[in-house]
Scaffold this active site. Structure first.
Site, PDB file in Angstrom:
ATOM      1  N   HIS A 345      24.936 -20.463 -20.517  1.00 30.74           N
ATOM      2  CA  HIS A 345      24.649 -19.508 -21.595  1.00 30.74           C
ATOM      3  C   HIS A 345      24.731 -20.190 -22.952  1.00 30.74           C
ATOM      4  O   HIS A 345      25.288 -21.280 -23.080  1.00 30.74           O
ATOM      5  CB  HIS A 345      25.529 -18.268 -21.495  1.00 30.74           C
ATOM      6  CG  HIS A 345      26.992 -18.419 -21.772  1.00 30.74           C
ATOM      7  ND1 HIS A 345      27.571 -18.036 -22.946  1.00 30.74           N
ATOM      8  CD2 HIS A 345      28.008 -18.880 -20.998  1.00 30.74           C
ATOM      9  CE1 HIS A 345      28.889 -18.234 -22.883  1.00 30.74           C
ATOM     10  NE2 HIS A 345      29.166 -18.753 -21.719  1.00 30.74           N
ATOM     11  N   ASP A 355      33.208 -23.116 -24.963  1.00 28.58           N
ATOM     12  CA  ASP A 355      32.592 -22.024 -24.208  1.00 28.58           C
ATOM     13  C   ASP A 355      31.572 -21.319 -25.072  1.00 28.58           C
ATOM     14  O   ASP A 355      31.941 -20.497 -25.904  1.00 28.58           O
ATOM     15  CB  ASP A 355      33.689 -21.053 -23.755  1.00 28.58           C
ATOM     16  CG  ASP A 355      33.122 -19.867 -22.994  1.00 28.58           C
ATOM     17  OD1 ASP A 355      31.940 -19.899 -22.621  1.00 28.58           O
ATOM     18  OD2 ASP A 355      33.881 -18.892 -22.783  1.00 28.58           O
ATOM     19  N   GLU A 392      25.877 -13.783 -22.088  1.00 30.79           N
ATOM     20  CA  GLU A 392      26.759 -13.984 -20.926  1.00 30.79           C
ATOM     21  C   GLU A 392      28.127 -13.379 -21.203  1.00 30.79           C
ATOM     22  O   GLU A 392      28.746 -12.779 -20.335  1.00 30.79           O
ATOM     23  CB  GLU A 392      26.904 -15.487 -20.628  1.00 30.79           C
ATOM     24  CG  GLU A 392      27.707 -15.802 -19.361  1.00 30.79           C
ATOM     25  CD  GLU A 392      29.196 -16.033 -19.574  1.00 30.79           C
ATOM     26  OE1 GLU A 392      29.887 -16.291 -18.586  1.00 30.79           O
ATOM     27  OE2 GLU A 392      29.685 -15.956 -20.725  1.00 30.79           O
ATOM     28  N   GLU A 393      28.585 -13.545 -22.445  1.00 27.83           N
ATOM     29  CA  GLU A 393      29.947 -13.110 -22.765  1.00 27.83           C
ATOM     30  C   GLU A 393      30.122 -11.600 -22.576  1.00 27.83           C
ATOM     31  O   GLU A 393      31.202 -11.137 -22.257  1.00 27.83           O
ATOM     32  CB  GLU A 393      30.309 -13.509 -24.203  1.00 27.83           C
ATOM     33  CG  GLU A 393      30.410 -15.026 -24.429  1.00 27.83           C
ATOM     34  CD  GLU A 393      31.574 -15.660 -23.675  1.00 27.83           C
ATOM     35  OE1 GLU A 393      32.256 -14.964 -22.913  1.00 27.83           O
ATOM     36  OE2 GLU A 393      31.786 -16.885 -23.854  1.00 27.83           O
ATOM     37  N   ASP A 421      29.077 -24.071 -17.711  1.00 24.56           N
ATOM     38  CA  ASP A 421      29.631 -23.162 -18.711  1.00 24.56           C
ATOM     39  C   ASP A 421      30.937 -23.799 -19.132  1.00 24.56           C
ATOM     40  O   ASP A 421      31.674 -24.282 -18.281  1.00 24.56           O
ATOM     41  CB  ASP A 421      29.868 -21.782 -18.059  1.00 24.56           C
ATOM     42  CG  ASP A 421      30.363 -20.751 -19.054  1.00 24.56           C
ATOM     43  OD1 ASP A 421      30.506 -21.075 -20.243  1.00 24.56           O
ATOM     44  OD2 ASP A 421      30.608 -19.611 -18.630  1.00 24.56           O
ATOM     45  N   HIS A 518      37.915 -18.196 -26.412  1.00 20.85           N
ATOM     46  CA  HIS A 518      37.433 -16.961 -27.047  1.00 20.85           C
ATOM     47  C   HIS A 518      38.096 -16.654 -28.394  1.00 20.85           C
ATOM     48  O   HIS A 518      38.177 -15.511 -28.804  1.00 20.85           O
ATOM     49  CB  HIS A 518      37.569 -15.765 -26.099  1.00 20.85           C
ATOM     50  CG  HIS A 518      36.585 -15.803 -24.963  1.00 20.85           C
ATOM     51  ND1 HIS A 518      36.467 -14.811 -24.030  1.00 20.85           N
ATOM     52  CD2 HIS A 518      35.644 -16.718 -24.623  1.00 20.85           C
ATOM     53  CE1 HIS A 518      35.515 -15.114 -23.158  1.00 20.85           C
ATOM     54  NE2 HIS A 518      35.000 -16.268 -23.494  1.00 20.85           N
TER      55      HIS A 518
END
Ligand code: ZN
Length: 718
Positions: A345, A355, A392-393, A421, A518
């Site tokens: 992604h 990420d 994707e998240e 990923d 994140h």
């Protein structure tokens, strides 16, 4: 004479050694493949990886935003500049953005939480006001005031423990720590137990100072960094919540939001451990029931309820927003319909240096190297697709919608799906795959040098997993060494390929002490300081991905090992049987027949493997066999989906209903059985037996077909 003979023998054996077979190739084609791989491996370059990553992480680029589209366009422009056929594919997905996330402690003290990640003066990225405020996607808007109960990881067994303590979570706000299960599972389980709201925090025991130095002195999570993330019930179905099973085109038919079954219903928000500390310190009630509930904050945790009382107010802006996948096609010239697919992604919660954009950069550099081979006059035998997914998240949306759109074609023609990923956050190689690919992965990384040690990636991998053995053997990795490859649950874009369509899938990365997942701190500064300062592991991953692609695009016989798959299924069945007997006094399920079937599959696959290697040695190949080999994974799907989650079709693996990320083997049987639902478990056991019967038949047919097809040898490929 004797001397001459031994000399001849030496020449013969060294020629054999030089030939270095590659699984899935005839001797002659292995030689051609080696030359191709040598050309390829000389191209990927760390500096390029660094440049891409700098550009990709320049701005926060959450899915659905203009910045996310700009990233997709940047990726597109790179491939086009290299002369590849690339396009944007647009879908429209139901994506919430946060407008207001307010959490305040009302009792025993009053305190408004900050809920913003602070800035660090040497890290310019940490100042960006466009970074989305920390939130959990798919939480509803809401307004809750209630006392707090600490529920550890929020697993079903944690709530059982609370019940034993006589603590009722009904109407309360649950405080749960990240880890142990996917956050969407935490939301679902809290809801099942009647919680009115949920607060999820990162405990320092998991990715903070208990693990090492925290940012900015080290790579781990500082007290104010917050983990964003989606709560989508992607273990029910992933993708756009409003278009389950079909593609989310702009004018597609859509469910009403209240009809979607993969979104939670209680207000949920993430906080840091700096803030969680104030709540945890204000909880009375019993001590935590077990030591495993105690986190890394410097006082004994209690479960409550109260006196801590919280007011939570969330306002979410739900809209159908455009998302953009980038799809690159390198047409195959011998079997153009067959597709070897690589995907990663490109959307990120904020900057996403690890990420996902370490992976974006890796796939880009792999693409550049493939473009170079094309310029040198090479064409792949099978079509290669490089994909960069959006959203994707939020719930694997870009990949799921694309798979749903192309379900029939992928079911027929997708040879393999290679998922990347968060490709690089350190130096520890990891792989997850279906068991048919375990040996293949190990063979590939035996070819690649680990930049830091000069060992092969395989050797370092083995050494890390077997430190004592390595020492005992005098720091030598034995020829017979094999490493542990994990299985695929969910949490990344392979989900639709494997679990919905049955495309054999794998995922690889170089992991490390990654404490900023994140958070706004997952940025270029972090990567340059700790993740991969030289970008050599990015380069190395580009090489690994490239070799994987080249072998599957060119193989004479696709290198799937179903004997190992069957063997793994036998082991899964045995351990399920054992764990059920441990949990229940009597287990009314008889595993004898199904285990026998799995063993029969193993025998059939063993003899198929023998026939394949014999024929490859003789230079004989067969494309009908390849079709059959590909289809075996599809046969492991059920025509009907798993109980209660029709979208998931694979019968050997699924994301666990109560884990979310982790793979649950034989889920159709295991999950009802673990709930004591023996009737359903029995039905599912019989259903799984039938699937195994088909697989055995198919494996035998593949072997027979190959034997008879090879009365005359086919042309070798060029
Ligand atoms: Zn990711």
């Amino acid at each position: 004479m004797k001397r001459l003979l031994s000399l001849l023998l030496i020449i013969y054996y060294s020629a054999l050694l030089n030939a270095q077979p590659i699984t899935g190739f005839t001797e002659k084609n292995a030689e051609i493949q080696r030359a191709l791989e040598k050309q390829f491996l000389a191209i990927p370059n760390a500096l390029n990886n660094k440049r891409y990553l700098l550009k990709l992480t320049e701005e926060p680029h959450i899915a659905g935003s203009p910045q996310s589209k700009a990233v997709a366009e940047y990726i597109l422009s790179k491939y086009r500049a290299w002369g590849l056929d690339a396009k944007l594919v647009e879908y429209w997905a139901y994506l919430p953005y946060p407008q207001l996330v307010k959490i305040a402690l009302l009792e025993p003290d009053t305190l408004k939480f900050k809920l913003q990640e602070p800035s660090w003066r040497f890290d310019k990225d940490s100042y960006d006001k466009r970074a989305v405020m920390p939130f959990n996607a798919y939480s509803p808007s809401g307004n809750v005031t209630a006392q707090v109960v600490y529920v550890n990881r929020g697993l079903p067994e944690d709530y059982e423990k609370l019940e034993e303590l006589g603590i009722d979570i009904g109407g309360k706000i649950a405080l749960v720590r990240y880890g142990g299960s996917f956050r969407g599972v935490k939301a679902q389980v809290a809801e099942e137990h009647g919680a009115a709201g949920l607060i999820i925090y990162s405990d320092p025991a998991d990715d903070g100072y208990m693990r090492g130095d925290i940012y900015p002195y080290g790579p781990l999570r500082p007290s104010q960094a917050i983990q964003r993330g989606s709560l989508q019930y992607l273990f029910k179905y992933p993708g756009d919540p409003l278009t389950p099973g079909w593609a989310a085109h702009k004018n597609a038919r859509r469910l009403k939001p209240e009809e979607a079954t993969n979104m939670p219903h209680i207000p949920t928000a993430p906080i840091s451990y700096g803030e969680a500390r104030r709540i945890l310190q204000s909880l009375a009630g019993p001590e935590v029931p077990e030591n495993s509930w105690q986190g890394g904050l410097p006082f004994r945790y209690h479960v409550g309820p109260g006196p801590a009382k919280i007011h939570m107010q969330l306002k979410m802006d739900y809209k159908i927003r455009p998302i953009y996948d980038v799809l690159v096609t390198i047409p195959g010239i011998e079997e153009p319909a067959k597709k070897v697919i690589v995907g990663n992604h490109h959307d990120a919660w904020v900057y996403g240096a690890v990420d996902p954009n370490s992976g974006t950069s890796v796939v880009l550099e792999t693409g550049r190297a493939l473009a170079q081979l094309l310029k040198n006059g090479w064409h792949p035998k099978r079509t290669i697709i490089l994909a960069h997914w959006d959203a994707e998240e939020y719930g694997l949306i870009g990949s799921t919608e694309w798979v749903e759109e192309h379900r029939e074609d992928l079911s027929q023609n997708a040879v393999i799906y290679i998922n990347i990923d968060a490709a690089v956050s350190g130096q520890n190689f990891n792989a997850n795959a279906v068991p048919s690919l375990d040996k293949f992965i190990q063979e590939v990384v035996k070819e690649i040098t680990d930049p830091a040690t000069g060992m092969t990636v395989f050797e370092r991998w083995w050494k890390r997993l077997n430190p004592r053995e390595y020492k005992r053997l005098g720091k030598v990795v034995p020829d017979t060494a094999s490493t542990k490859v994990g299985r695929l649950g969910s949490g990344s874009d392979y989900t639709a390929f494997l679990h919905h369509v049955g495309v054999p899938s794998l995922m690889m990365n170089f992991g490390g002490r990654y404490g900023v997942y994140h958070s706004i701190l997952d940025n270029f500064f972090w990567m340059k300081s700790w993740g991969d300062p030289t970008f050599k592991y990015h380069e190395t991953m580009s090489k690994i991905v490239g070799l994987t692609v080249l072998r599957f695009a060119q193989a004479d016989i696709l290198p799937f090992d179903y004997a190992h798959y069957a063997d793994t299924v036998v082991r899964h069945l045995n351990s399920l049987n054992k764990s059920l007997h441990k949990k229940f006094l009597s287990v009314p399920l008889d595993f004898t027949k199904v285990i026998n079937k799995a063993q029969l599959w193993k025998q059939a696959a063993d003899s198929l493997n023998q026939i394949i290697s014999k024929n490859l040695m003789r230079g004989q190949i067969s494309s009908t066999l390849n079709d059959r080999l590909m289809q075996i994974e599809r046969t492991l799907l059920g025509a009907r989906g798993l109980p209660g989650r029709e979208w998931f079709k694979h019968r050997v693996y699924a994301p666990g209903f109560y884990t979310g990320y982790a793979a649950k083997p034989i889920p159709g049987v295991a999950e009802p059985a673990e709930q004591g639902n023996w009737r359903l478990a029995q039905q599912e056991l019989e259903y799984f037996e039938k699937i195994l019967e088909k697989v055995i038949q198919q494996t035998r047919e593949a072997a027979r077909g190959f034997k008879s097809a090879n009365s005359q040898p086919k042309n070798q490929n060029k």
